[in-house]
Design a protein around this motif. Structure first.
Motif, short mmCIF file in Angstrom:
data_model
loop_
_atom_site.label_atom_id
_atom_site.label_comp_id
_atom_site.label_asym_id
_atom_site.label_seq_id
_atom_site.Cartn_x
_atom_site.Cartn_y
_atom_site.Cartn_z
N ASP A 148 41.14 -19.95 -25.57
CA ASP A 148 41.21 -21.14 -24.72
C ASP A 148 39.86 -21.87 -24.79
O ASP A 148 39.00 -21.54 -25.59
N ASP A 149 39.70 -22.86 -23.91
CA ASP A 149 38.47 -23.67 -23.93
C ASP A 149 37.43 -23.17 -22.93
O ASP A 149 36.43 -23.83 -22.69
N SER A 150 37.68 -22.00 -22.34
CA SER A 150 36.75 -21.49 -21.35
C SER A 150 35.63 -20.69 -22.02
O SER A 150 35.60 -20.49 -23.24
N ASN A 198 36.55 -17.62 -24.39
CA ASN A 198 37.20 -17.77 -25.69
C ASN A 198 36.69 -16.70 -26.67
O ASN A 198 35.48 -16.46 -26.78
#
Length: 202
Positions: A125-127, A130
């Motif tokens: 994901d973009d967190s 990642n």
């Protein structure tokens, strides 16, 4: 004269006895009331308060849902087990911190597989998480520490425990059959830290 006296006395006594006996005679057996079935009205039925039993399996966070739902489908429970949101709650997360790239993460997962570890998911994901490798979420620290000890015994050294506050879900089967119960028991064994319990349906 004496005869007249006794005659009058006898008449008085007879009259007194008649007065005493007449109410008894009148209060004797009365005719039974006429039985008329068409006049009988049934009492309204009282609905039984039936208790519906549910089987709950959880708890899971978003990072695990893809793997969990795939396992549910594999066991043929997609129609029986419905997803329900629980809300945010603190959990203990066992994971390997983010690696430099997906390639490095896949290499690490290969190592885990060779060590006999099968419960892991790559975070994509973009967190800031990642390329981390998630290995399980636990509601209490004791379960997390026990799972960590099992990983250490297999040779896993890079996993750590972290606390997070995450949205959680559970899966519920209403009035499960023996077959459904058996399959959900198998699912629980595939996901360490998950809980399977019988409850009253909401």
């Amino acid at each position: 004269m004496r005869t007249l006296f006794f005659l009058l006395l006898f008449i008085n006594l007879a009259f007194a006895v008649y007065i005493q006996l007449e109410p008894v005679a009148r209060s004797g057996p009365q005719p039974a009331p006429e039985f008329r079935p068409e006049k009988i009205k049934p009492l309204p039925a009282i609905a039984a308060q039936a208790t519906t039993t549910c089987l709950e399996w959880g708890r899971f966070v978003e990072a695990d849902l893809e793997r969990v739902e795939a396992a549910i489908a594999k066991h043929g429970l997609s129609e029986q087990a419905s997803r329900q949101d629980i809300g945010k709650a603190p959990v203990y997360w066992i994971h390997i911190p983010p690696l430099r790239s997906r390639q490095h993460a896949e290499r690490k997962m290969g190592e885990l597989k060779r060590l006999g570890v099968t419960t892991y998911t790559l975070v994509q994901d973009d967190s800031k998480w990642n390329n981390a490798i998630s290995m399980g979420f636990f509601e209490n620290i004791e379960d997390a520490q026990a799972f960590m000890a099992a990983l250490r015994s297999k040779g896993v050294r890079s996993a750590i425990i972290g606390a997070r506050n995450l949205e959680q879900v559970k899966f519920v089967a209403r009035e499960p059959s023996e077959s459904v119960t058996g399959k959900m028991t198998e699912l629980k064994q595939e996901f360490p830290g998950s809980e399977l319990k019988t409850t009253k349906c909401n």
